[in-house]
Design a protein around this motif. Structure first.
Motif, PDB file in Angstrom:
ATOM      1  N   ARG A  39       0.819  -1.216   0.000  1.00 42.42           N
ATOM      2  CA  ARG A  39       0.000   0.000   0.000  1.00 42.42           C
ATOM      3  C   ARG A  39       0.854   1.268   0.000  1.00 42.42           C
ATOM      4  NH1 ARG A  39      -3.703  -2.708  -1.798  1.00 42.42           N
ATOM      5  NH2 ARG A  39      -5.170  -3.742  -0.455  1.00 42.42           N
ATOM      6  N   GLY A  40       2.119   1.166   0.368  1.00 41.59           N
ATOM      7  CA  GLY A  40       3.001   2.329   0.405  1.00 41.59           C
ATOM      8  C   GLY A  40       3.618   2.600  -0.956  1.00 41.59           C
ATOM      9  N   GLU A  41       4.743   3.270  -0.957  1.00 40.41           N
ATOM     10  CA  GLU A  41       5.409   3.636  -2.212  1.00 40.41           C
ATOM     11  C   GLU A  41       6.261   2.512  -2.783  1.00 40.41           C
ATOM     12  OE1 GLU A  41       4.774   6.362  -3.975  1.00 40.41           O
ATOM     13  OE2 GLU A  41       3.278   6.732  -2.429  1.00 40.41           O
ATOM     14  N   MET A 129       1.333  -2.657 -10.927  1.00 39.84           N
ATOM     15  CA  MET A 129       0.367  -1.588 -10.650  1.00 39.84           C
ATOM     16  C   MET A 129      -1.040  -1.996 -11.052  1.00 39.84           C
ATOM     17  SD  MET A 129       2.067   0.649  -9.106  1.00 39.84           S
ATOM     18  CE  MET A 129       0.832   1.945  -9.062  1.00 39.84           C
ATOM     19  N   GLU A 130      -1.174  -2.709 -12.165  1.00 41.14           N
ATOM     20  CA  GLU A 130      -2.482  -3.198 -12.619  1.00 41.14           C
ATOM     21  C   GLU A 130      -3.082  -4.145 -11.579  1.00 41.14           C
ATOM     22  OE1 GLU A 130      -3.764  -6.552 -15.830  1.00 41.14           O
ATOM     23  OE2 GLU A 130      -2.363  -5.028 -16.566  1.00 41.14           O
ATOM     24  N   ILE A 131      -2.273  -5.050 -11.072  1.00 41.50           N
ATOM     25  CA  ILE A 131      -2.758  -6.041 -10.109  1.00 41.50           C
ATOM     26  C   ILE A 131      -3.091  -5.376  -8.782  1.00 41.50           C
ATOM     27  CG2 ILE A 131      -2.036  -8.055  -8.730  1.00 41.50           C
ATOM     28  CD1 ILE A 131      -0.580  -8.937 -11.404  1.00 41.50           C
ATOM     29  N   ILE A 132      -2.252  -4.464  -8.335  1.00 39.01           N
ATOM     30  CA  ILE A 132      -2.507  -3.758  -7.069  1.00 39.01           C
ATOM     31  C   ILE A 132      -3.784  -2.924  -7.194  1.00 39.01           C
ATOM     32  CG2 ILE A 132      -1.656  -1.923  -5.548  1.00 39.01           C
ATOM     33  CD1 ILE A 132       1.196  -3.089  -6.114  1.00 39.01           C
ATOM     34  N   SER A 133      -3.956  -2.222  -8.319  1.00 39.13           N
ATOM     35  CA  SER A 133      -5.158  -1.410  -8.535  1.00 39.13           C
ATOM     36  C   SER A 133      -6.418  -2.262  -8.543  1.00 39.13           C
ATOM     37  CB  SER A 133      -5.054  -0.634  -9.847  1.00 39.13           C
ATOM     38  OG  SER A 133      -4.038   0.325  -9.770  1.00 39.13           O
TER      39      SER A 133
END
Length: 137
Positions: A39-41, A129-133
């Motif tokens: 969830r962080g950077e 980024m796609e998977i995290i989103s």
């Protein structure tokens, strides 16, 4: 177009390899297990590249059929570092491994490379980024 997974090594319950790209002679995967928890950077992720035909590193290593790379990405800075690389033979034996220890307290050392557009690192980062989103919606 991404081909059907040809990951031929045994996956453990803690691994879930998802295809990222399929290019001539190389297929790239990432292990998505745990990605949703970032969830962080910073994002830490293992990638796997399968080579067909194998790549020749040097005389000492010989033919490399697979390479696993452990990445550290920073979402805000769009930079990354390679933390570890493991090279494998055609029978999944480790040929050589490299660990890149660094001073993680200094930002210039923590993230040593910019993410270059259309590079392997860029494609891996974008898939992360796609998977995290998708998991935060």
């Amino acid at each position: 177009m991404i081909l059907a997974s040809s990951v031929s090594f045994a996956q453990t319950a803690n691994e879930n390899w998802v295809p990222v790209t399929s290019e001539e002679g190389k297929i790239t995967y990432i292990n998505v297990t745990g990605l949703a928890s970032f969830r962080g950077e910073d994002i830490y992720v293992w990638s796997l590249q399968e080579y067909n035909p194998p790549v020749i590193m040097d005389e000492e290593v010989g033919e490399v059929y697979k390479a696993k790379t452990y990445y550290l990405f920073n979402k805000e800075q769009k930079r990354y570092s390679i933390m570890q690389i493991i090279l494998y033979s055609d029978h999944d034996n480790v040929l050589k491994s490299f660990s890149y220890d660094r001073n993680m307290n200094l930002q210039d050392f923590k993230y040593s490379q910019p993410i270059m557009r259309n590079s392997d690192a860029d494609k891996i980062f974008m898939k992360c980024m796609e998977i995290i989103s998708a998991t935060t919606q």
